[in-house]
Design an enzyme around this catalytic site. Sequence first.
Site, PDB file in Angstrom:
ATOM      1  CG  ASP B  24     -11.769 -25.680  10.096  1.00 53.18           C
ATOM      2  OD1 ASP B  24     -12.501 -26.838   9.804  1.00 53.18           O
ATOM      3  OD2 ASP B  24     -12.295 -24.826  10.715  1.00 53.18           O
ATOM      4  CD1 TRP B  54      -7.919  -0.922  -3.141  1.00 50.28           C
ATOM      5  CD2 TRP B  54      -9.371   0.923  -3.848  1.00 50.28           C
ATOM      6  NE1 TRP B  54      -9.195  -0.917  -2.662  1.00 50.28           N
ATOM      7  CE2 TRP B  54      -9.787   0.027  -2.968  1.00 50.28           C
ATOM      8  CE3 TRP B  54      -9.679   1.973  -4.457  1.00 50.28           C
ATOM      9  CZ2 TRP B  54     -11.285   0.176  -2.582  1.00 50.28           C
ATOM     10  CZ3 TRP B  54     -11.099   2.418  -3.979  1.00 50.28           C
ATOM     11  CH2 TRP B  54     -11.714   1.467  -3.072  1.00 50.28           C
ATOM     12  CB  THR B  66     -11.483   1.322   1.757  1.00 54.37           C
ATOM     13  OG1 THR B  66     -11.666   0.057   1.128  1.00 54.37           O
ATOM     14  CG2 THR B  66     -11.986   2.419   0.742  1.00 54.37           C
ATOM     15  N   PRO B  67      -8.736   0.892   4.151  1.00 50.62           N
ATOM     16  CG  PRO B  67      -6.630   1.549   4.723  1.00 50.62           C
ATOM     17  CD  PRO B  67      -7.994   1.832   4.047  1.00 50.62           C
ATOM     18  CE  LYS B  97     -10.503  13.794   7.805  1.00 53.81           C
ATOM     19  NZ  LYS B  97      -9.047  14.039   8.368  1.00 53.81           N
TER      20      LYS B  97
END
Lengths: 149, 149, 149, 149
Positions: B24, B54, B66-67, B97
């Site tokens: 930046d 995936w 895998t969010p 889960k």
Amino acid sequence: MSESHPHKTRTSVYEVAINFGDCDPAGIVFFPNFSKWMDAASLNYFVQCGIPVWRELVKTHGIVGTPLLEINTKFIKTATYGETIHIDTTITEWRAKTFTQRHIVRRGETVLCEGTEVRAFCMKDPDNADRIRAMPVPEFIKAACALSE
Amino acid sequence: MSESHPHKTRTSVYEVAINFGDCDPAGIVFFPNFSKWMDAASLNYFVQCGIPVWRELVKTHGIVGTPLLEINTKFIKTATYGETIHIDTTITEWRAKTFTQRHIVRRGETVLCEGTEVRAFCMKDPDNADRIRAMPVPEFIKAACALSE
Amino acid sequence: MSESHPHKTRTSVYEVAINFGDCDPAGIVFFPNFSKWMDAASLNYFVQCGIPVWRELVKTHGIVGTPLLEINTKFIKTATYGETIHIDTTITEWRAKTFTQRHIVRRGETVLCEGTEVRAFCMKDPDNADRIRAMPVPEFIKAACALSE
Amino acid sequence: MSESHPHKTRTSVYEVAINFGDCDPAGIVFFPNFSKWMDAASLNYFVQCGIPVWRELVKTHGIVGTPLLEINTKFIKTATYGETIHIDTTITEWRAKTFTQRHIVRRGETVLCEGTEVRAFCMKDPDNADRIRAMPVPEFIKAACALSE
């Protein structure tokens, strides 16, 4: 300022129109974009409070920005392109050299994610122009962010 | 698997060469890029454990990815372009889960940032193809990630 | 230098491992990432020729970088995450204040896209530190990029 | 439609507020972001013409998007964070399977960059769900983009 809200600060609202390229192969916002938008909301907060952008502050006060020390983010719901979302930003704590900014990202009333950022105002290190170092939070910035009574 | 290391998992190493465009106006890595690289390290971890990407798993097991549910990251030192950094990744907990992945980002032996991610394996929602939902962590994935004795 | 190859320059190879987050909802690389990778290949080219990164050159020669004046890119085939690609970079022309860099992006022998960039070496404008201006291409840089006979 | 303007199309305006993280160590917009914003302006154009986003069109017409075949961009002036810019977008040519979109990026009346994109409407390849292929430009899309007389 009342004693019961000793550090009450303003709240800003930042709007984001989600683009196709912000989304991943699962069709949802690629999560680091939420961090990017919270960063934009963070700077927007100070601008909304009447503080010049870093590019100007570096000349007048030596401030190069507010790098992050820590982030904590909860992702609650997904979002996708074509949607417009809003980020409500406030400062929840001022400490000697750091402060905590809180962002609520929402689509209408539905909260998508919530994040806190711990940041420090930084200046160029006088001993090494390639490095930056934290400085005390300037009083004029705290004053600009305070909620007027 | 020994009782003393009931959930011991493998560790992967992911390398990143930092580019000019990753930095930046303060000349340092724009922090959401660390989140992006941890995400890449997360998928790389599973690939290193022998699990297909995936795009393939969605066909064989319905897994779309895998969010993230939550991230916590501490930023300790800055980095800039022209530097090469490494991310050490492991899984610190499997739950029904969800699971927790831990990333240590370092330049040589110097730790730049540390992050934990809580993620869930997800499938397309059978009732609405535009949505995704969490599924139990597949046993074959846990087995593939286990440290062999 | 022979007359038959009056401006022959070196060629560099830059490797990119494509990540999940580099791809869009169609499952393919979001095209501005190719521009980003060509930009990384552009700087890598000079580094491979033995030239220090801009951060150092700004101190010794006042050079802040090589901003783009023009790009032309043809997209031939798509790519997706989990794939590794390579970019072959060379300089096809030096002019007084600009030069043309050519990038071939390939997956193995398969060309994915081809791009040319017209760039200029730039310095901070002495009259306005917020602006930059083009400078003649330094001779030591042309020499470093020349193919040795 | 008059004969003198056989393919006259609408013009859309897309607004971008430039963020700190969009800029590079030289303090100016990292150029691939202009490509990203033109891509957003491209989709916005169709939305402004009343066409549903790709996510909907894939269900009704099998259209997954408009991948790029070629871009040509001239960078004329730099921009930085804290500035708001606008992109004027139109379609300059329809061909059998491709079309050309033109973008003028400006800050007020000052043109920052100009770009043309050649794109094709694409569908999933019926023979390989991992691939996409160009399709004839749908007539209803051309009609929606036409300038009404």
